[in-house]
Every structure is written in structure tokens, then in C-alpha cells.
Scaffold this motif. Structure first.
Motif, short mmCIF file in Angstrom:
data_model
loop_
_atom_site.label_atom_id
_atom_site.label_comp_id
_atom_site.label_asym_id
_atom_site.label_seq_id
_atom_site.Cartn_x
_atom_site.Cartn_y
_atom_site.Cartn_z
N GLY A 52 25.84 23.63 14.41
CA GLY A 52 26.37 22.51 14.32
C GLY A 52 25.35 21.48 14.15
N LYS A 53 25.86 20.02 14.12
CA LYS A 53 25.19 18.85 13.98
C LYS A 53 26.27 17.75 14.60
CE LYS A 53 27.97 17.66 10.52
NZ LYS A 53 28.90 18.37 10.75
N ALA A 54 25.09 16.28 15.18
CA ALA A 54 26.10 15.87 15.86
C ALA A 54 25.69 14.62 14.40
CB ALA A 54 24.94 15.09 17.12
N VAL A 55 27.45 13.53 14.72
CA VAL A 55 26.19 12.53 13.58
C VAL A 55 26.94 11.54 14.31
CG1 VAL A 55 27.95 10.96 11.49
CG2 VAL A 55 27.55 13.58 11.21
N SER A 56 25.93 10.38 14.10
CA SER A 56 26.27 9.63 15.37
C SER A 56 26.31 7.85 14.18
CB SER A 56 24.99 9.11 16.60
OG SER A 56 24.02 9.16 16.11
N ALA A 57 26.67 6.71 14.97
CA ALA A 57 26.78 5.69 14.05
C ALA A 57 26.46 4.94 15.98
CB ALA A 57 27.95 4.93 13.56
N LEU A 58 25.79 3.80 15.14
CA LEU A 58 25.02 3.08 16.56
C LEU A 58 25.44 1.37 16.11
CD1 LEU A 58 23.51 2.93 18.93
CD2 LEU A 58 20.84 1.84 17.24
N LEU A 59 26.36 1.17 16.56
CA LEU A 59 27.06 -0.34 15.97
C LEU A 59 27.04 -2.08 17.18
CD1 LEU A 59 30.07 1.33 15.94
CD2 LEU A 59 30.05 -0.14 14.15
#
Length: 129
Positions: free
Chosen positions: A120-127
Motif C-alpha cells: 500500500g501507500k500513503a498519499v499526503s498533502a501539506l496545506l
């Protein structure tokens, strides 16, 4: 640093996605200092897109992690698929999407996809906060 983690199951996708948005709103409302309404709306939109993509394309449950840093909010969605999100031409007629991942990349300071050794994976966004 404030953090929250919640498991998201695909039992009823529309309800699940709405629940993820509500969880994000609750998390954001508890932050000190309070963040601007426009910033909160942007974070909730990114949560909605990333959870939707995980449920649609990964075919199973996912986990939503929210982390408040002094100058940013991190949204991370973990799922069981090794497939990396990809940019594609938005489908204006067939309704198959293509809008979410480009939008997340425009709204976020940075995005990242981290593959896990266990699958699997982690999808991340830094806002920006």
C-alpha cells in the motif's frame, strides 16, 4: 502538535466521505489558534478528494491522518493499493473524473506518495495553515 487518525471503511462511500469531511471539520475547529474559514474549507476539500480517490481506486478501507503543524496542516490517507495517483486529462463528458489529483496538487504546498514496505501507500498533502 495536534493529530487525529480515523479509519475509513467503504461500506457506503457517500456516507463515508461525508463522515471524513465532518471529522476534518471537527479536528480543525479544535485547533488553537483558530484557522481561517477559507483555510478550513480547503483542508476539507483535500480530505474529500484524497478519501474519495482511495475508496474509488484502492478498493478497500483507508485511514485518514490529520496533523496540525505550527504553519501547516498535513492530510494523509493510507490505503492498500501500491498504485500511485496520476495526472490525467479530466473527463468533461464521461464522468470518469480526472479533476481531483491535479486540484490537490494546486492547493497544497507539497504532495507526496510514500510506498509502505508492508504494501500500500500513503498519499499526503501539506496545506498552509
Amino acid at each position: 502538535m495536534d493529530t487525529m487518525s480515523v479509519n475509513v471503511t467503504p461500506a457506503r462511500s457517500a456516507t463515508t466521505i461525508a463522515s471524513a469531511r465532518e471529522t476534518a471539520r471537527d479536528f480543525l475547529q479544535g485547533l488553537v489558534p483558530v484557522i481561517a474559514a477559507e483555510t478550513a474549507d480547503t483542508v476539507v476539500l483535500v480530505v474529500s478528494e484524497l478519501v474519495t480517490n482511495a475508496l474509488r481506486h484502492a478498493g478497500g478501507a483507508c485511514t485518514l491522518d490529520l496533523t496540525a503543524h505550527p504553519d501547516s496542516i498535513e492530510v494523509a490517507v493510507h490505503d492498500g493499493s501500491p498504485q500511485t495517483p496520476r495526472m490525467r486529462t479530466p473527463d468533461l463528458n464521461g464522468g470518469t473524473g480526472g479533476f481531483g489529483w491535479p486540484m490537490v496538487n494546486r492547493l497544497a504546498r507539497t504532495t507526496a506518495v510514500t510506498h509502505r514496505a508492508t504494501g500500500g501507500k500513503a498519499v499526503s498533502a501539506l496545506l498552509p495553515r
